[in-house]
Design a protein around this motif. Structure first.
Motif, mmCIF file in Angstrom:
data_model
loop_
_atom_site.group_PDB
_atom_site.id
_atom_site.type_symbol
_atom_site.label_atom_id
_atom_site.label_comp_id
_atom_site.label_asym_id
_atom_site.label_seq_id
_atom_site.Cartn_x
_atom_site.Cartn_y
_atom_site.Cartn_z
ATOM 1 N N THR A 125 0.815 -1.198 0.125
ATOM 2 C CA THR A 125 -0.062 -0.140 0.109
ATOM 3 C C THR A 125 0.767 1.372 -0.102
ATOM 4 O O THR A 125 0.507 2.298 -0.784
ATOM 5 C CB THR A 125 -1.036 0.174 1.137
ATOM 6 O OG1 THR A 125 -1.701 -1.253 1.371
ATOM 7 C CG2 THR A 125 -1.989 1.099 1.138
ATOM 8 N N SER A 164 -8.347 -3.176 -2.483
ATOM 9 C CA SER A 164 -8.035 -2.090 -1.535
ATOM 10 C C SER A 164 -6.695 -1.693 -1.632
ATOM 11 O O SER A 164 -6.375 -0.431 -1.533
ATOM 12 C CB SER A 164 -8.735 -2.392 -0.188
ATOM 13 O OG SER A 164 -8.218 -3.533 0.439
ATOM 14 N N VAL A 168 -6.628 2.112 -2.584
ATOM 15 C CA VAL A 168 -6.498 2.910 -1.486
ATOM 16 C C VAL A 168 -5.521 3.547 -1.444
ATOM 17 O O VAL A 168 -5.092 4.832 -1.194
ATOM 18 C CB VAL A 168 -7.076 2.422 -0.078
ATOM 19 C CG1 VAL A 168 -6.806 3.336 0.966
ATOM 20 C CG2 VAL A 168 -8.694 1.772 -0.321
ATOM 21 N N GLY A 213 -5.644 4.757 5.814
ATOM 22 C CA GLY A 213 -6.042 3.582 5.095
ATOM 23 C C GLY A 213 -5.537 2.300 5.115
ATOM 24 O O GLY A 213 -6.420 1.509 5.098
ATOM 25 N N ILE A 217 -7.654 -1.306 5.968
ATOM 26 C CA ILE A 217 -7.371 -2.555 5.089
ATOM 27 C C ILE A 217 -6.912 -3.683 5.777
ATOM 28 O O ILE A 217 -7.570 -5.026 5.662
ATOM 29 C CB ILE A 217 -6.370 -2.124 4.048
ATOM 30 C CG1 ILE A 217 -6.861 -1.026 3.103
ATOM 31 C CG2 ILE A 217 -5.936 -3.371 3.229
ATOM 32 C CD1 ILE A 217 -5.674 -0.588 2.062
ATOM 33 N N PHE A 416 -10.347 11.576 -2.907
ATOM 34 C CA PHE A 416 -10.831 10.440 -2.323
ATOM 35 C C PHE A 416 -12.112 9.716 -2.953
ATOM 36 O O PHE A 416 -12.290 8.481 -2.825
ATOM 37 C CB PHE A 416 -11.342 10.713 -0.714
ATOM 38 C CG PHE A 416 -9.836 11.107 0.022
ATOM 39 C CD1 PHE A 416 -8.791 10.637 0.005
ATOM 40 C CD2 PHE A 416 -9.976 12.158 0.839
ATOM 41 C CE1 PHE A 416 -7.768 10.833 0.764
ATOM 42 C CE2 PHE A 416 -8.786 12.580 1.731
ATOM 43 C CZ PHE A 416 -7.735 11.978 1.648
ATOM 44 N N TYR A 445 -15.565 0.516 1.732
ATOM 45 C CA TYR A 445 -14.884 1.610 1.355
ATOM 46 C C TYR A 445 -15.576 2.928 1.952
ATOM 47 O O TYR A 445 -14.914 4.074 2.485
ATOM 48 C CB TYR A 445 -14.488 2.006 -0.092
ATOM 49 C CG TYR A 445 -13.876 3.297 -0.268
ATOM 50 C CD1 TYR A 445 -12.529 3.306 0.037
ATOM 51 C CD2 TYR A 445 -14.515 4.475 -0.808
ATOM 52 C CE1 TYR A 445 -11.742 4.761 0.009
ATOM 53 C CE2 TYR A 445 -13.734 5.554 -1.185
ATOM 54 C CZ TYR A 445 -12.469 5.518 -0.676
ATOM 55 O OH TYR A 445 -11.508 6.748 -0.964
ATOM 56 N N VAL A 448 -14.169 4.284 5.381
ATOM 57 C CA VAL A 448 -12.566 4.668 4.857
ATOM 58 C C VAL A 448 -12.851 5.994 4.445
ATOM 59 O O VAL A 448 -12.092 7.041 4.638
ATOM 60 C CB VAL A 448 -12.132 3.891 4.010
ATOM 61 C CG1 VAL A 448 -10.560 4.242 3.886
ATOM 62 C CG2 VAL A 448 -12.148 2.327 4.446
ATOM 63 N N PHE A 449 -13.794 6.317 3.278
ATOM 64 C CA PHE A 449 -13.820 7.475 2.691
ATOM 65 C C PHE A 449 -14.153 8.589 3.872
ATOM 66 O O PHE A 449 -13.843 9.767 3.794
ATOM 67 C CB PHE A 449 -15.006 7.359 1.579
ATOM 68 C CG PHE A 449 -15.493 8.908 0.984
ATOM 69 C CD1 PHE A 449 -14.375 9.374 0.207
ATOM 70 C CD2 PHE A 449 -16.539 9.243 1.296
ATOM 71 C CE1 PHE A 449 -14.796 10.649 -0.343
ATOM 72 C CE2 PHE A 449 -16.912 10.687 0.772
ATOM 73 C CZ PHE A 449 -16.310 10.991 -0.076
#
Length: 470
Positions: A125, A164, A168, A213, A217, A416, A445, A448-449
């Motif tokens: 990531t 993700s 992400v 983020g 995950i 985002f 998501y 997360v958003f």
């Protein structure tokens, strides 16, 4: 008990239905929203941008039944670049799977990382986020997903974990835009700021948002690994993948034959050519698709497949991504309707006017909300910058927001949401390649958003309070 069984849980409509309804609502809006347009003038690097003082109402052109009947085919045509890229990458990876290379490599990697697999998530990531924040290409998720998917499945995770990590990380890097020429560089040029000025606050955003983020995950990934039946959002969808990429601990691992080894080397060389083309030659989907066609053919032949086997593998790969390719065209049809009705500029102008009425302390947050709304109809980062920043720059001066803060509001409002709205072509293509429905993705998501957006809003309020100029 009988009554309880009869009660059905609410189910999200099929993505075809959702996108069709969006298109229909947009068509209805063309009858009520006045048509209008800005004059287009030359902008940075010869691109067209808008004159913020030129908005005028024009003759209304509402979308009738006959016109509406054609918006889906025209959406597919307009999104042809993304649609055919999706087909080709699906076909190419099916060729690689047919050679047996992917299965052998995955088995070896799964064996190597089986006891510390969770550490792959923050590492990958972070790498993907750094690439995106430096060169501004979140679309590379389309390449990352099929590469890491087999490994993630073999290690006991699911398709959402692979998606993700690939989506992400890049979207956080893209949003922070430490040295991103696509959103930060272009926006600062448009509003008259030194390019890449204010890097310190963008670095802070990157350093704060990325661990958040990664946390989401990893939390989901651990739950899936512990009990996939209970915790995986895509357990049923992943059944075939689990069988295909299942890691066999107690069976002697297969080794590559000579042709497969040469095929692997050829695939790596193609990957290096891809990286060079993206970084140095400005390659995008058309060029990458062309490279992937030759990659599938060359690697397939070297690895021992004949022409018929390669062709059939491509066809099988095309079939697997067919639904997603259609979704991309459906998503584009929303913008087609707004352009036909000539109300897209009206919406942008109205949102700018609303922001202008806000108190200065809320001005930056209002700009964020305006950019977030516009992102639904203009999901391209550079496209949104060229339309909105000529308006938001002067508006920022009027309401007492610094232009640097206005650029940050654009970054957060645009960035985002790149992997939230179904009108984003590359995002929907990525979900197709991952085999994850938009509805299932939103369940993962959306929290997360919301948290990432909250971080962005706090940063904007801070920037407004200190009158950040960079």
């Amino acid at each position: 008990m009988a009554k309880t069984e009869k009660k059905k849980k609410f189910q999200m409509p099929h993505i075809y239905v959702i996108l069709f309804l969006f298109s229909a609502l947009a068509a209805i809006a063309t009858y009520f929203v006045p048509a209008g347009e800005f004059e287009r003038v030359p902008g940075p690097d010869g691109r067209e941008t808008v004159d913020p003082n030129s908005f005028t109402q024009i003759e209304s052109t509402p979308v009738g039944i006959t016109d509406f009947l054609t918006v889906i085919p025209r959406g597919l045509i307009d999104a042809g670049e993304v649609v055919f890229f999706t087909f080709i990458i699906g076909g190419m990876f099916m060729v690689l799977r047919t050679t047996g290379i992917i299965e052998i490599v995955v088995d070896r990697l799964a064996n190597k990382f089986s006891k510390r697999s969770i550490f792959l998530i923050p590492i990958l990531t972070t790498v993907f986020a750094v690439i995106a924040t430096l060169i501004g290409t979140p679309e590379l998720a389309l390449v990352y997903i099929p590469v890491i998917m087999p490994l993630m499945i073999a290690l006991g995770y699911d398709s959402i974990v692979a998606a993700s990590v690939s989506l992400v990380g890049p979207v956080i890097g893209f949003t922070a835009g430490v040295l991103n020429p696509i959103n930060v560089g272009l926006s600062q040029q448009i509003v008259g700021l030194p390019v890449f000025s204010g890097i310190e606050l963008r670095l802070v955003l990157f350093v704060i948002a990325l661990p958040v983020g990664i946390f989401f995950i990893m939390r989901y990934a651990k739950k899936v690994q512990q009990d996939p039946i209970k915790n995986s959002l895509v357990y049923e969808e992943d059944m075939e993948k689990r069988e295909l990429y299942k890691h066999k601990d107690n069976i002697e691992m297969r080794t590559m034959n000579t042709r497969q080894k040469f095929g692997t080397v050829a695939a790596l060389l193609f990957a290096l050519v891809l990286v060079y083309g993206v970084l140095n030659e400005g390659w995008f989907m058309v060029e990458m698709a062309g490279l992937f066609i030759f990659m599938g053919i060359v690697v397939g032949l070297i690895s021992g497949l004949n022409a018929t086997e390669i062709s059939e593998a491509f066809t099988k790969g095309f079939r697997e991504v067919l639904m997603g390719a259609i979704i991309i065209g459906l998503a584009r049809s929303v913008a087609v309707v707004l352009e036909d009705g000539r109300i897209m500029d009206t919406i942008v102008n109205a949102l700018g006017s609303v922001v202008g009425e806000m108190p200065s302390v809320l001005g930056a947050v209002g700009m964020f909300l305006a950019q977030l709304t516009i992102n639904f109809i203009i999901p391209s980062g550079s496209g949104q910058a060229l339309v909105t920043m000529p308006i938001m720059g002067p508006l920022a001066d009027i309401i007492g927001v610094t232009r640097q803060t206005a650029v940050l509001a654009f970054q957060v409002g645009d960035g985002f949401a790149h992997i939230l709205f179904p009108t984003s072509g590359y995002f929907m293509a990525a979900l197709v390649i991952a085999g994850v429905s938009w509805q299932k993705w939103i369940r993962f998501y959306l929290p997360v958003f919301l948290v990432l957006s909250g971080i962005g809003i706090v940063m904007l309020i801070f920037a407004q309070l200190v009158q950040w100029t960079g």
